[in-house]
Enzyme design. Sequence first.
Site: not given
Lengths: 140, 301
Positions: B90-92
């Site tokens: 969940l961090c691109g």
Amino acid sequence: MAATTEFELVSPGRLLLSEPVEMVVVPGTDGDFGALPQHAPMLSTVRPGVINIYKGGRVARRLFVAGGFAEVTQERCTVLADEAIDLAEITPAEVQQRLQAADDQVKEARNPEEKAAADRARGLAQALAEAASAAAHAHA
Amino acid sequence: MASLKDLRARISSVKSTRKITSAMKMVAASRLRRAQEAAEAARPYAQRMERMLSNLAASVAGQAGAPPLLAGTGADKVHLLVVMTANRGLCGGFNSSIVRAARHRVLELRAQGKTVKLLCVGRKGRDVLKREFADDIIGTFEEQGSKGITYTEADRVAQDILRRFEAGEFDTCTLVYNRFRSAISQIVTLQQVVPFLPSPAGNDNQGAHGGHEAEAHALYEYEPSEEAILADLLPKCVGIQVYRGLLENYASEQGARMTAMDNATRNAGEMIKKLTLTYNRTRQAQITKELIEIISGAEAL
């Protein structure tokens, strides 16, 4: 004002000090040495001990370092410390706590590696305790 | 067309997703600030150490018996890539861009006929790399304290690298990590740590020290001796480089997550707007339909 040399003290976590000083006395592995302006360039390892910073002919600050490296050039003195503690800021209670923690670590060490690390931590804590009490006497 | 009930359920689910992403964004933002401070605070030490080491290296260069950490093993056969990624997603594109760079490098080195070994720091990278290079991964480090990066942790990775080097497991070691530039821009960096090379990363912030370049060739005295200092300084330097890599990486991760979550929050907002519009239209249409039915029913009588 006397000539000054640029003194920097850095630990992995931060830049602790960067200011002009008249002289610093650094605990080198082969003995303490003073760094004055125009000192010949040298590199030395540092043993755990106290760095004395001289300003106006007197010791202005004492800092405990847990070993590291020092680089002296004609206009600069840089100390890369593994850890540095200002002796004016640490209380005897904190020193005791650290000694205690190191002792516990020695007791809990199970394998030779842990043992070596624990012994190192203990030696450090002892050096710090000595430095702190010496500093307290100097102030008294 | 979806029923009113479905639409309501959809809207409420997107709303709760938005709440989560915006909370994650907030958490990342506050962690980012701390991580960024830590990364910046560690820079002076690394820079000065590098300067010291460059001086030393210059004076030892070419001499026989220089330590292998500095001069290399003489061979250039086995490469070790230390791939630093996050433990969580969940961090691109954060993790995937590191993995992509690592993968690219592995293939490139293989094409040159070299052997590549991988050391993964962080769970995400290991998971992805395992699919393709399962046999080349020689170790993994996963633990990452909730309080961010500590030097102890970096030291553990560094000790492992050094131990393997001494055992002759590799000739060259490169760190792969994201260098933090800003919350929206992270640069994948490959940095060679063994044998020692002055890093390009360290040079951007040295404007203030540019004036000292002339000193680099000054003749130093060494206490106790050149060899003793080098023997101490070189392993320490590996530790510092790893530490710095981890710090930069952690800051980048938080930055990337913040940006990604900001986008997600915004997208969720747009989606809610669209869904609400559809919901209202459907509701209106249904009311109209019912009215027509009633009216035409009354007319028929």
